[in-house]
Design a protein around this motif. Structure first.
Motif, PDB file in Angstrom:
ATOM      1  N   SER A 185       0.826  -1.212   0.000  1.00 44.59           N
ATOM      2  CA  SER A 185       0.000   0.000   0.000  1.00 44.59           C
ATOM      3  C   SER A 185       0.860   1.262   0.000  1.00 44.59           C
ATOM      4  O   SER A 185       0.548   2.230  -0.707  1.00 44.59           O
ATOM      5  N   SER A 186       1.918   1.270   0.781  1.00 41.77           N
ATOM      6  CA  SER A 186       2.814   2.430   0.831  1.00 41.77           C
ATOM      7  C   SER A 186       3.444   2.681  -0.529  1.00 41.77           C
ATOM      8  O   SER A 186       3.513   3.820  -1.000  1.00 41.77           O
TER       9      SER A 186
ATOM     10  N   MET B 284       0.794   3.969  -2.882  1.00 39.20           N
ATOM     11  CA  MET B 284       0.436   5.346  -2.562  1.00 39.20           C
ATOM     12  C   MET B 284       1.486   6.315  -3.083  1.00 39.20           C
ATOM     13  O   MET B 284       1.153   7.352  -3.676  1.00 39.20           O
TER      14      MET B 284
END
Length: 108
Positions: free
Chosen positions: A36-37, A40
């Protein structure tokens, strides 16, 4: 399949000190928050919130600071911990979030 921007971002990092972990040529994530990081950071750069090269420079700086603070014992090393720290700095610099908001969420 990677978009053109994602391919650019990943290949820009290959062979550099901010090289993401890979296995069999693919990005390697140990957990969902790491994936997810990374996603993002790509999305924010792709949408012009910050330049990918600026983020990469922040990541290199963050990694160097960690290495300088751990010259002998690097047993706690985690690439994505540094990636997340650099992402937090990048979104603060971009004015998306205030550092106090990050601290409040982490304390929460």
């Amino acid at each position: 399949m990677l978009t053109q921007f994602e391919h650019f971002a990943v290949t820009e990092m290959m062979g550099k000190t901010d090289n993401p972990p890979r296995a069999n040529g693919s990005l390697c994530f140990g957990s969902q928050w790491e994936r997810s990081s990374f996603g993002m950071a790509l999305a924010l750069a792709k949408n012009g919130i910050f330049e990918w090269d600026d983020f990469r420079d922040e990541l290199i700086s963050t990694i160097k600071a960690w290495e300088d603070a751990h010259p002998v014992d690097r047993s706690t090393w985690n690439y994505y911990d540094q990636f997340l720290a650099a992402l937090e700095k990048a979104v603060v610099k971009a004015g998306i979030i205030d550092p106090e908001e990050i601290r409040a969420v982490l304390a929460g």
